[in-house]
Design a protein around this motif. Structure first.
Motif: not given
Length: 139
Positions: A74-77, A105-111, A115-121, A134-137
């Motif tokens: 997966c391409q991750v930026f 600010s996050v960009v995934l090449g193949d969504a 697995q993406v965890y933002v603040n544990g969720a 997406f933007i993680a806040t």
């Protein structure tokens, strides 16, 4: 007439000349290595960049982002909006990255490949083969 130099003497002179050239090459390599080490140590002692949390009067809670690749790759930026790029590369299956910043600010090449965890969720996976930005806040 001219002086005669024996073949033994000629070999001896040639050997000394080659030995001197080798010694000079070794000295140049050692000096280059020492200069690089000094330069590298000086580069590591630069002051760290100031984050927005230290500049502002009110502290901003950091967002915790964890990305784990579950697909083949997966391409991750990931970057701090308006700031530094933290990662921009292909991650392979099983590789994981984690960041803590006020905002990311996050960009995934193949969504669907991560697995993406933002603040544990856990963030819901995207569609296979689709790009996800997406933007993680915090909050």
């Amino acid at each position: 007439m001219g002086r005669h130099v024996s073949s033994e003497r000629r070999r001896s002179l040639r050997g000394r000349f080659l030995l001197a050239l080798l010694a000079i090459a070794v000295l140049i390599c050692a000096a280059s290595f020492a200069a690089y080490q000094i330069w590298d140590q000086a580069g590591l002692q630069r002051p760290a960049r100031k984050s927005r949390a230290t500049v502002s009067a009110t502290p901003v809670a950091a967002v915790t982002l964890t990305v784990t690749v579950t697909g083949a790759k997966c391409q991750v930026f990931v970057r701090v909006p308006g700031g530094d790029i933290l990662v921009n590369r292909n991650l392979l299956r099983g590789e994981s990255i984690r960041f803590e910043e006020p905002q990311l600010s996050v960009v995934l090449g193949d969504a669907s490949a991560a697995q993406v965890y933002v603040n544990g969720a856990l963030r819901p996976p995207g569609k296979p083969g689709r790009r996800d930005a997406f933007i993680a806040t915090r909050g």
